[in-house]
Design a protein around this motif. Structure first.
Motif, PDB file in Angstrom:
ATOM      1  N   ALA A  64       0.852  -1.183   0.000  1.00 46.98           N
ATOM      2  CA  ALA A  64       0.000   0.000   0.000  1.00 46.98           C
ATOM      3  C   ALA A  64       0.888   1.233   0.000  1.00 46.98           C
ATOM      4  CB  ALA A  64      -0.911  -0.003   1.218  1.00 46.98           C
ATOM      5  N   PRO A  65       0.808   2.140  -0.926  1.00 46.44           N
ATOM      6  CA  PRO A  65      -0.139   2.141  -2.028  1.00 46.44           C
ATOM      7  C   PRO A  65       0.275   1.241  -3.183  1.00 46.44           C
ATOM      8  CG  PRO A  65       1.183   4.124  -2.162  1.00 46.44           C
ATOM      9  CD  PRO A  65       1.621   3.371  -0.920  1.00 46.44           C
ATOM     10  N   GLY A  66       1.489   0.768  -3.230  1.00 51.86           N
ATOM     11  CA  GLY A  66       1.902  -0.161  -4.278  1.00 51.86           C
ATOM     12  C   GLY A  66       2.339   0.492  -5.575  1.00 51.86           C
ATOM     13  N   HIS A  67       2.150   1.792  -5.688  1.00 53.49           N
ATOM     14  CA  HIS A  67       2.586   2.487  -6.901  1.00 53.49           C
ATOM     15  C   HIS A  67       3.020   3.909  -6.558  1.00 53.49           C
ATOM     16  CE1 HIS A  67      -1.606   3.790  -6.511  1.00 53.49           C
ATOM     17  NE2 HIS A  67      -1.268   4.850  -7.199  1.00 53.49           N
ATOM     18  N   VAL A  68       3.779   4.483  -7.470  1.00 53.67           N
ATOM     19  CA  VAL A  68       4.260   5.857  -7.316  1.00 53.67           C
ATOM     20  C   VAL A  68       4.040   6.592  -8.632  1.00 53.67           C
ATOM     21  CG1 VAL A  68       6.004   5.297  -5.582  1.00 53.67           C
ATOM     22  CG2 VAL A  68       6.603   5.186  -7.995  1.00 53.67           C
ATOM     23  N   ALA A  69       4.080   7.902  -8.573  1.00 58.19           N
ATOM     24  CA  ALA A  69       3.983   8.710  -9.788  1.00 58.19           C
ATOM     25  C   ALA A  69       5.356   8.781 -10.448  1.00 58.19           C
ATOM     26  CB  ALA A  69       3.488  10.110  -9.460  1.00 58.19           C
ATOM     27  N   ALA A  70       5.382   8.632 -11.754  1.00 61.66           N
ATOM     28  CA  ALA A  70       6.628   8.732 -12.517  1.00 61.66           C
ATOM     29  C   ALA A  70       6.390   9.659 -13.704  1.00 61.66           C
ATOM     30  CB  ALA A  70       7.066   7.353 -12.990  1.00 61.66           C
ATOM     31  N   TYR A  71       7.414  10.404 -14.060  1.00 65.56           N
ATOM     32  CA  TYR A  71       7.297  11.353 -15.170  1.00 65.56           C
ATOM     33  C   TYR A  71       7.680  10.670 -16.472  1.00 65.56           C
ATOM     34  CZ  TYR A  71       7.789  15.640 -17.886  1.00 65.56           C
ATOM     35  OH  TYR A  71       7.659  16.612 -18.838  1.00 65.56           O
ATOM     36  N   GLU A  72       6.691  10.433 -17.309  1.00 68.76           N
ATOM     37  CA  GLU A  72       6.899   9.856 -18.649  1.00 68.76           C
ATOM     38  C   GLU A  72       5.916  10.524 -19.606  1.00 68.76           C
ATOM     39  OE1 GLU A  72       7.137   5.642 -19.132  1.00 68.76           O
ATOM     40  OE2 GLU A  72       8.138   5.368 -17.207  1.00 68.76           O
ATOM     41  N   PRO A  73       6.231  11.739 -20.039  1.00 68.08           N
ATOM     42  CA  PRO A  73       5.269  12.499 -20.845  1.00 68.08           C
ATOM     43  C   PRO A  73       4.931  11.857 -22.192  1.00 68.08           C
ATOM     44  CG  PRO A  73       7.405  13.577 -20.824  1.00 68.08           C
ATOM     45  CD  PRO A  73       7.478  12.458 -19.842  1.00 68.08           C
ATOM     46  N   ASP A  74       5.794  10.976 -22.707  1.00 67.85           N
ATOM     47  CA  ASP A  74       5.535  10.343 -24.003  1.00 67.85           C
ATOM     48  C   ASP A  74       4.690   9.079 -23.894  1.00 67.85           C
ATOM     49  OD1 ASP A  74       7.025  12.329 -25.255  1.00 67.85           O
ATOM     50  OD2 ASP A  74       8.899  11.184 -25.079  1.00 67.85           O
ATOM     51  N   SER A  75       4.387   8.643 -22.703  1.00 67.17           N
ATOM     52  CA  SER A  75       3.600   7.436 -22.507  1.00 67.17           C
ATOM     53  C   SER A  75       2.132   7.682 -22.866  1.00 67.17           C
ATOM     54  CB  SER A  75       3.687   6.976 -21.047  1.00 67.17           C
ATOM     55  OG  SER A  75       2.778   5.929 -20.814  1.00 67.17           O
ATOM     56  N   PRO A  76       1.481   6.706 -23.484  1.00 64.74           N
ATOM     57  CA  PRO A  76       0.052   6.875 -23.768  1.00 64.74           C
ATOM     58  C   PRO A  76      -0.797   6.932 -22.490  1.00 64.74           C
ATOM     59  CG  PRO A  76       0.803   4.686 -24.432  1.00 64.74           C
ATOM     60  CD  PRO A  76       2.010   5.456 -24.016  1.00 64.74           C
ATOM     61  N   ASP A  77      -0.232   6.483 -21.372  1.00 60.18           N
ATOM     62  CA  ASP A  77      -0.956   6.510 -20.099  1.00 60.18           C
ATOM     63  C   ASP A  77      -0.748   7.810 -19.325  1.00 60.18           C
ATOM     64  OD1 ASP A  77      -1.983   3.891 -20.382  1.00 60.18           O
ATOM     65  OD2 ASP A  77      -0.110   3.037 -19.629  1.00 60.18           O
ATOM     66  N   ALA A  78       0.080   8.705 -19.833  1.00 63.41           N
ATOM     67  CA  ALA A  78       0.420   9.935 -19.106  1.00 63.41           C
ATOM     68  C   ALA A  78      -0.783  10.861 -18.994  1.00 63.41           C
ATOM     69  CB  ALA A  78       1.574  10.649 -19.794  1.00 63.41           C
ATOM     70  N   ASP A  79      -0.869  11.533 -17.857  1.00 64.57           N
ATOM     71  CA  ASP A  79      -1.925  12.529 -17.685  1.00 64.57           C
ATOM     72  C   ASP A  79      -1.449  13.864 -18.266  1.00 64.57           C
ATOM     73  OD1 ASP A  79      -0.169  13.601 -15.796  1.00 64.57           O
ATOM     74  OD2 ASP A  79      -1.382  13.015 -14.059  1.00 64.57           O
ATOM     75  N   ALA A  80      -2.198  14.912 -18.039  1.00 64.15           N
ATOM     76  CA  ALA A  80      -1.865  16.231 -18.601  1.00 64.15           C
ATOM     77  C   ALA A  80      -0.517  16.744 -18.105  1.00 64.15           C
ATOM     78  CB  ALA A  80      -2.966  17.228 -18.254  1.00 64.15           C
ATOM     79  N   ASP A  81      -0.080  16.313 -16.936  1.00 68.37           N
ATOM     80  CA  ASP A  81       1.211  16.742 -16.384  1.00 68.37           C
ATOM     81  C   ASP A  81       2.354  15.813 -16.785  1.00 68.37           C
ATOM     82  OD1 ASP A  81       0.035  18.911 -15.035  1.00 68.37           O
ATOM     83  OD2 ASP A  81      -0.524  17.588 -13.361  1.00 68.37           O
ATOM     84  N   GLY A  82       2.069  14.787 -17.601  1.00 61.48           N
ATOM     85  CA  GLY A  82       3.099  13.848 -18.032  1.00 61.48           C
ATOM     86  C   GLY A  82       3.383  12.757 -17.019  1.00 61.48           C
ATOM     87  N   LEU A  83       2.507  12.575 -16.037  1.00 56.00           N
ATOM     88  CA  LEU A  83       2.723  11.579 -14.993  1.00 56.00           C
ATOM     89  C   LEU A  83       1.979  10.278 -15.289  1.00 56.00           C
ATOM     90  CD1 LEU A  83       2.390  13.838 -11.830  1.00 56.00           C
ATOM     91  CD2 LEU A  83       4.490  13.039 -12.934  1.00 56.00           C
ATOM     92  N   VAL A  84       2.637   9.180 -14.974  1.00 52.94           N
ATOM     93  CA  VAL A  84       2.032   7.850 -15.076  1.00 52.94           C
ATOM     94  C   VAL A  84       2.183   7.174 -13.712  1.00 52.94           C
ATOM     95  CG1 VAL A  84       2.507   7.592 -17.545  1.00 52.94           C
ATOM     96  CG2 VAL A  84       4.194   6.784 -15.875  1.00 52.94           C
ATOM     97  N   GLY A  85       1.450   6.110 -13.518  1.00 50.58           N
ATOM     98  CA  GLY A  85       1.614   5.313 -12.316  1.00 50.58           C
ATOM     99  C   GLY A  85       2.610   4.200 -12.593  1.00 50.58           C
ATOM    100  N   ALA A  86       3.507   3.976 -11.673  1.00 51.21           N
ATOM    101  CA  ALA A  86       4.501   2.914 -11.797  1.00 51.21           C
ATOM    102  C   ALA A  86       4.525   2.121 -10.496  1.00 51.21           C
ATOM    103  CB  ALA A  86       5.883   3.502 -12.080  1.00 51.21           C
ATOM    104  N   PRO A  87       4.759   0.806 -10.580  1.00 47.79           N
ATOM    105  CA  PRO A  87       4.796   0.011  -9.347  1.00 47.79           C
ATOM    106  C   PRO A  87       5.922   0.462  -8.431  1.00 47.79           C
ATOM    107  CG  PRO A  87       5.121  -1.381 -11.298  1.00 47.79           C
ATOM    108  CD  PRO A  87       5.023   0.021 -11.766  1.00 47.79           C
ATOM    109  N   ASP A  88       5.661   0.435  -7.140  1.00 49.45           N
ATOM    110  CA  ASP A  88       6.650   0.822  -6.137  1.00 49.45           C
ATOM    111  C   ASP A  88       7.475  -0.418  -5.784  1.00 49.45           C
ATOM    112  OD1 ASP A  88       8.103   2.163  -4.251  1.00 49.45           O
ATOM    113  OD2 ASP A  88       6.507   2.206  -2.757  1.00 49.45           O
ATOM    114  N   VAL A  89       8.402  -0.765  -6.674  1.00 45.88           N
ATOM    115  CA  VAL A  89       9.202  -1.982  -6.530  1.00 45.88           C
ATOM    116  C   VAL A  89      10.640  -1.607  -6.173  1.00 45.88           C
ATOM    117  CG1 VAL A  89      10.136  -3.996  -7.726  1.00 45.88           C
ATOM    118  CG2 VAL A  89       7.771  -3.295  -8.136  1.00 45.88           C
TER     119      VAL A  89
END
Length: 127
Positions: A64-89
């Motif tokens: 928990a939460p199991g994921h973190v925000a990562a900056y990947e503006p070119d990803s199709p999953d990116a939000d308006a700020d270029g952030l995607v969710g990535a596993p917290d591994v």
């Protein structure tokens, strides 16, 4: 002696489950998904306990939460700020978990081999 075999077999299964969980975390460490709501892989944690009979068991529980925000503006999953969710591994911690699981597996395998040799020796003495 039967209980020794059962405990060693349960120990093998527990070590294998711990290795599976760590390997899945490592394999999915670089995957991403949408951040809100999170749609990617959720890192797991191996939680080891014992059954009522005293044999080991392992369960996978999501971090928990199991994921973190990562900056990947070119990803199709990116939000308006270029952030995607990535596993917290934590790769290093999962490699340590793999090594520990390997040692536990080997120890239980040696226990099985020893019990097998002992049971054969006892059987030979009775024959």
């Amino acid at each position: 002696m039967i209980q020794g075999f059962q405990s060693a077999i349960a120990g093998l299964a527990a070590a294998g489950k711990r290795a599976d969980i760590a390997a899945n975390n490592i394999a999915n460490a670089r995957t991403t998904g949408t951040l809100d709501p999170y749609s990617g892989y959720t890192a797991q944690q191996a939680v080891q306990g014992t059954t009522a009979a005293g044999t080991p068991r392992v369960q996978a529980r999501p971090l928990a939460p199991g994921h973190v925000a990562a900056y990947e503006p070119d990803s199709p999953d990116a939000d308006a700020d270029g952030l995607v969710g990535a596993p917290d591994v934590d790769i290093a911690a999962n490699i340590v978990e793999l090594i520990q699981a390997e040692h536990a597996y080997k120890a239980n395998a040696v226990t099985l081999r020893t019990l097998d040799e002992l049971s054969k020796a006892l059987y030979d003495d009775k024959a």
